[in-house]
Structures are given as C-alpha cells and as structure tokens.
Design a protein around this motif. Sequence first.
Motif, PDB file in Angstrom:
ATOM      1  N   THR A  77       0.850  -1.184   0.000  1.00  0.00           N
ATOM      2  CA  THR A  77       0.000   0.000   0.000  1.00  0.00           C
ATOM      3  C   THR A  77       0.892   1.242   0.000  1.00  0.00           C
ATOM      4  N   PRO A  78       0.341   2.392  -0.348  1.00  0.00           N
ATOM      5  CA  PRO A  78       1.139   3.625  -0.259  1.00  0.00           C
ATOM      6  C   PRO A  78       1.731   3.833   1.145  1.00  0.00           C
ATOM      7  N   GLU A  79       0.962   3.473   2.160  1.00  0.00           N
ATOM      8  CA  GLU A  79       1.456   3.589   3.548  1.00  0.00           C
ATOM      9  C   GLU A  79       2.640   2.651   3.774  1.00  0.00           C
ATOM     10  N   GLN A  80       2.545   1.414   3.318  1.00  0.00           N
ATOM     11  CA  GLN A  80       3.649   0.464   3.462  1.00  0.00           C
ATOM     12  C   GLN A  80       4.880   0.951   2.705  1.00  0.00           C
ATOM     13  N   LEU A  81       4.696   1.485   1.519  1.00  0.00           N
ATOM     14  CA  LEU A  81       5.831   1.997   0.747  1.00  0.00           C
ATOM     15  C   LEU A  81       6.572   3.092   1.515  1.00  0.00           C
ATOM     16  N   ARG A  82       5.812   3.938   2.203  1.00  0.00           N
ATOM     17  CA  ARG A  82       6.417   5.052   2.961  1.00  0.00           C
ATOM     18  C   ARG A  82       7.052   4.625   4.269  1.00  0.00           C
ATOM     19  N   THR A  83       6.515   3.572   4.880  1.00  0.00           N
ATOM     20  CA  THR A  83       6.908   3.298   6.267  1.00  0.00           C
ATOM     21  C   THR A  83       7.706   2.012   6.503  1.00  0.00           C
ATOM     22  N   VAL A  84       7.569   1.022   5.642  1.00  0.00           N
ATOM     23  CA  VAL A  84       8.259  -0.258   5.885  1.00  0.00           C
ATOM     24  C   VAL A  84       9.751  -0.070   5.620  1.00  0.00           C
ATOM     25  N   THR A  85      10.551  -0.358   6.635  1.00  0.00           N
ATOM     26  CA  THR A  85      11.995  -0.202   6.524  1.00  0.00           C
ATOM     27  C   THR A  85      12.674  -1.549   6.279  1.00  0.00           C
ATOM     28  N   LEU A  86      13.905  -1.461   5.819  1.00  0.00           N
ATOM     29  CA  LEU A  86      14.700  -2.677   5.652  1.00  0.00           C
ATOM     30  C   LEU A  86      14.860  -3.397   6.978  1.00  0.00           C
ATOM     31  N   ARG A  87      14.990  -2.661   8.045  1.00  0.00           N
ATOM     32  CA  ARG A  87      15.147  -3.268   9.375  1.00  0.00           C
ATOM     33  C   ARG A  87      13.951  -4.156   9.708  1.00  0.00           C
ATOM     34  N   GLN A  88      12.746  -3.693   9.390  1.00  0.00           N
ATOM     35  CA  GLN A  88      11.554  -4.484   9.663  1.00  0.00           C
ATOM     36  C   GLN A  88      11.568  -5.788   8.866  1.00  0.00           C
ATOM     37  N   VAL A  89      12.017  -5.723   7.620  1.00  0.00           N
ATOM     38  CA  VAL A  89      12.095  -6.925   6.786  1.00  0.00           C
ATOM     39  C   VAL A  89      13.105  -7.904   7.375  1.00  0.00           C
ATOM     40  N   VAL A  90      14.270  -7.398   7.758  1.00  0.00           N
ATOM     41  CA  VAL A  90      15.309  -8.257   8.345  1.00  0.00           C
ATOM     42  C   VAL A  90      14.800  -8.901   9.634  1.00  0.00           C
ATOM     43  N   LEU A  91      14.164  -8.123  10.495  1.00  0.00           N
ATOM     44  CA  LEU A  91      13.651  -8.669  11.755  1.00  0.00           C
ATOM     45  C   LEU A  91      12.579  -9.727  11.507  1.00  0.00           C
ATOM     46  N   ALA A  92      11.726  -9.513  10.507  1.00  0.00           N
ATOM     47  CA  ALA A  92      10.649 -10.472  10.217  1.00  0.00           C
ATOM     48  C   ALA A  92      11.193 -11.805   9.732  1.00  0.00           C
ATOM     49  N   ILE A  93      12.311 -11.776   9.041  1.00  0.00           N
ATOM     50  CA  ILE A  93      12.824 -13.013   8.450  1.00  0.00           C
ATOM     51  C   ILE A  93      13.969 -13.617   9.265  1.00  0.00           C
ATOM     52  N   ASP A  94      14.945 -12.814   9.626  1.00  0.00           N
ATOM     53  CA  ASP A  94      16.131 -13.335  10.323  1.00  0.00           C
ATOM     54  C   ASP A  94      16.098 -13.122  11.837  1.00  0.00           C
ATOM     55  N   GLY A  95      15.194 -12.313  12.325  1.00  0.00           N
ATOM     56  CA  GLY A  95      15.200 -11.984  13.744  1.00  0.00           C
ATOM     57  C   GLY A  95      16.257 -10.931  14.037  1.00  0.00           C
ATOM     58  N   GLY A  96      16.462 -10.640  15.297  1.00  0.00           N
ATOM     59  CA  GLY A  96      17.347  -9.549  15.663  1.00  0.00           C
ATOM     60  C   GLY A  96      18.751  -9.922  16.090  1.00  0.00           C
ATOM     61  N   GLN A  97      19.106 -11.192  16.037  1.00  0.00           N
ATOM     62  CA  GLN A  97      20.414 -11.613  16.551  1.00  0.00           C
ATOM     63  C   GLN A  97      21.566 -10.864  15.916  1.00  0.00           C
ATOM     64  N   MET A  98      21.565 -10.762  14.588  1.00  0.00           N
ATOM     65  CA  MET A  98      22.674 -10.089  13.921  1.00  0.00           C
ATOM     66  C   MET A  98      22.689  -8.592  14.225  1.00  0.00           C
ATOM     67  N   LEU A  99      21.522  -8.023  14.471  1.00  0.00           N
ATOM     68  CA  LEU A  99      21.427  -6.585  14.699  1.00  0.00           C
ATOM     69  C   LEU A  99      21.693  -6.201  16.149  1.00  0.00           C
ATOM     70  N   GLN A 100      21.727  -7.183  17.038  1.00  0.00           N
ATOM     71  CA  GLN A 100      21.931  -6.901  18.451  1.00  0.00           C
ATOM     72  C   GLN A 100      23.050  -7.728  19.069  1.00  0.00           C
ATOM     73  N   GLY A 101      23.285  -8.888  18.509  1.00  0.00           N
ATOM     74  CA  GLY A 101      24.149  -9.859  19.162  1.00  0.00           C
ATOM     75  C   GLY A 101      25.630  -9.697  18.890  1.00  0.00           C
ATOM     76  N   CYS A 102      26.340 -10.636  19.394  1.00  0.00           N
ATOM     77  CA  CYS A 102      27.792 -10.718  19.286  1.00  0.00           C
ATOM     78  C   CYS A 102      28.189 -11.189  17.889  1.00  0.00           C
TER      79      CYS A 102
END
Length: 147
Positions: free
Chosen positions: A69-94
Amino acid sequence: MFSKACEYGIRAAIYIGQQSADSGRRVGLRDIATEVGSPEAFTAKVLQQLVRAGLVTSVKGPTGGFTLTPEQLRTVTLRQVVLAIDGGQMLQGCALGLTQCSAKQPCPLHYQFLPIRDQLNEVLRTHTIGELAGKVHDGLGFLRQFS
C-alpha cells in the motif's frame, strides 16, 4: 551477511514495491520468484513471513497477488524486513554468536564489531522499501544478477 531467505525477502519486497508504485498492480508469486532469482516454493515461504508481519499485503483470488500500500511503501523499513525473516540476533548480538559477550566480558571482536553493527542498524532503520523501489525504477539499482 543476511540469510538467503532474508536476501530474497528484501529483493522481493523491493520488487513488489516497485510494481505497486509504478502501476499499482499486484504481482504474482511466479513473477516475483523470477525477478529476484529465487525458487518459487522458497519465495512463497519468505513472502508468508512478510505478510504475517504486515510488511506486504496479499490478496487471494484470480486477480490477487502481492502488493504494498502507499502507507507500506512510505513506512516499511529494511530493518523491519530483516527482523521479520532473520530476527534480531545479527542486529543486536555478538559477532561470534556468544551469549555472554558484553562490554564487561567482550569477545575478541566486540569493540571492532560494535560500530559496524550500529552503522548497519542505522542504514536498515533509515531506508524504506519505497525509497529503494524508486532507485530500481530510476535505474539507480537492480535486483537481479544476470549471467
């Protein structure tokens, strides 16, 4: 750096975003898989994760497909995609995957990896799918490797 699923998910989201922004059309699974160079069944599983997370919209039926949607195009970030698929380990972990790694008990890469991880988080947080889809549309980037 990202899992294959995450790489395909990012590319799929950008492709869907490009098609949604260009013509407002829904894109079928087969087209997405072809355009991002991913096996169809694998692409379906990745897209399910994005739909469940509310990052991509799926419409069933003969005129169905995937869209943003136009709203999704404006607001969905790459971070959200990464978190949805890979989780947050790489973005927070060791960097070495150690659960006890911290400033008090650092791994050998702790202080070298921290600024890289912070910079990666910033890039992922500040770039939207719509922005990246626009770059592909304008010929400033591509999604598929040609042999």
